[in-house]
Structures are given as structure tokens and as C-alpha cells.
Design an enzyme around this catalytic site. Structure first.
Site, PDB file in Angstrom:
ATOM      1  CG  ASN A 184      -2.312  -0.508   0.877  1.00 31.87           C
ATOM      2  OD1 ASN A 184      -2.895  -0.133  -0.128  1.00 31.87           O
ATOM      3  ND2 ASN A 184      -2.829  -1.387   1.708  1.00 31.87           N
TER       4      ASN A 184
ATOM      5  CG  ASN B  36      -5.273   2.293  10.160  1.00 32.47           C
ATOM      6  OD1 ASN B  36      -4.227   1.918   9.640  1.00 32.47           O
ATOM      7  ND2 ASN B  36      -6.105   1.444  10.736  1.00 32.47           N
TER       8      ASN B  36
ATOM      9  CG  HIS C  82      -9.427  -2.532   9.763  1.00 35.86           C
ATOM     10  ND1 HIS C  82      -8.449  -3.058  10.579  1.00 35.86           N
ATOM     11  CD2 HIS C  82     -10.471  -3.403   9.825  1.00 35.86           C
ATOM     12  CE1 HIS C  82      -8.873  -4.190  11.112  1.00 35.86           C
ATOM     13  NE2 HIS C  82     -10.095  -4.417  10.673  1.00 35.86           N
TER      14      HIS C  82
END
Length: 197
Positions: free
Chosen positions: A21, A109, A111
């Protein structure tokens, strides 16, 4: 009237693992004049993310628990860099309150599940996909959220979904999730930076 371009917004990435990522985000913004990844931090010296950042000419920094939790070392480096956004891309440690306070609403973030389901301490990577498959869920997806001082509990910014079928395994589900991450994470980062004054 000046036609000068604004300086590019600054992104700092935190990653603990392989860094796929992180690599995707770095490459995305290397084609942009509006923002750039200025550094990648990792808590694991052997993390693939550090090598990927280094190979893409992004400053790659390793730190330990002492530097982030018991001293101001990481915080001071971040203060000097003045990032517009701190992006956690597979970062497995809890972000300390002092960093969250200093960079309020600037830490996000990703997830690999549809929060609030399958979140919390210890729920990351293949563990998430194994739990989703074991519970015979019909769909999963990704959640991009602001970071607070609890695992995966910050305000959700964006979610994308993918359907599961009976033949899916944790590995095949991981592939579907990675595709969502690669497609949407850079776009959401871009949108957040554009909204900043």
C-alpha cells in the site's frame, strides 16, 4: 496576481510490513504536483516497506518503542517535517496520544474489513480475512478512518465493499481487498488534502 503553484502537500507514511500500500501511494503521488510522500517510518527494521521507500527515493526511517512511546524522538522528527497528513498503511502499533494531539485530524488508517466489524487489537492482515471466511460473511471490504487512541475506533471516512462467494479463501479475499485498497486509498488521501485549507 501571482500564478505561483502552492508547494505540494506533505504526506508521511507509517508501515510495519511489506509495504505494498505504501508503494502504491508513493507512486501515485510521484505523478502529482499537489502532494508528495516525504518519508516512510517503520517499527520493523526488516520491513519490506523501508526498502520499497528507499528504492523510490523516499526517506526511509526505522524507529523502536523507545523512540515513539518513551521519548519525543519520532514526534520531533514529525514536527520538523510538518506533514499535512500522516497515513498508516499496515502499521501495527497504537499511535501515541502526543502525536495524535499534535496532528489532530491529520492521522488516518486503512483497515481490511468493514468496521466496526473485525477491528480491534490483533485484527490485521490474514487474521481478519480468516475470521470473515470462518463466519461465512457475504461481503467484506475496506475502511479508511481517522486514528484515535484505540485500535480501529476512529471516525470512518470511507468504505468500499466486495462480495464473497462460497469458493473464497483467506488468500482470494486478501486479493479482492488489496484491489480495493490500491484503487481507493490514494484517492481518499487526495480528497482529504484538497479539503485542507
Amino acid at each position: 496576481m501571482s500564478n505561483q503553484q502552492k508547494p505540494p502537500k506533505k504526506i508521511v507514511i507509517f508501515a510495519s510490513g511489506n509495504g505494498t500500500n505504501a508503494e502504491n501511494i508513493i507512486k501515485h503521488f510521484q505523478k502529482s504536483e499537489k502532494a508528495e510522500v516525504v518519508a516512510l517510518f517503520s517499527n520493523r527494521r526488516s520491513a519490506g516497506a523501508l526498502k520499497k521507500a528507499h528504492d523510490l527515493n523516499v526517506k526511509a526511517l526505522h524507529f523502536d518503542k523507545e523512540a515513539i512511546y518513551h521519548s519525543h524522538e519520532v514526534l520531533n522528527v514529525l514536527r520538523d517535517m510538518k506533514p499535512d497528513l500522516i497515513v498508516l498503511a499496515g502499521f501495527l502499533w497504537l499511535m501515541p496520544k502526543r502525536i495524535l494531539q499534535q496532528f489532530s485530524n491529520k492521522v488516518i488508517n486503512i483497515h481490511p474489513a468493514l468496521l466496526p466489524a473485525y477491528g480491534g487489537k490483533g485484527m490485521y492482515g490474514s487474521r481478519v480475512h480468516e475470521a470473515v471466511i470462518a463466519n461465512k460473511e457475504k461481503e467484506s471490504g475496506i475502511s479508511i478512518h481517522y486514528v484515535n487512541d484505540q485500535y480501529d475506533e476512529g471516525r470512518i471516512i470511507f468504505q468500499a465493499r466486495t462480495q464473497l462467494d462460497n469458493t473464497d479463501t483467506p488468500d482470494s479475499l486478501a486479493q479482492k481487498i488489496h484491489e480495493l485498497e490500491y484503487r481507493h486509498f490514494p484517492e481518499v488521501i487526495e480528497e482529504l488534502l484538497e479539503k485542507q485549507a
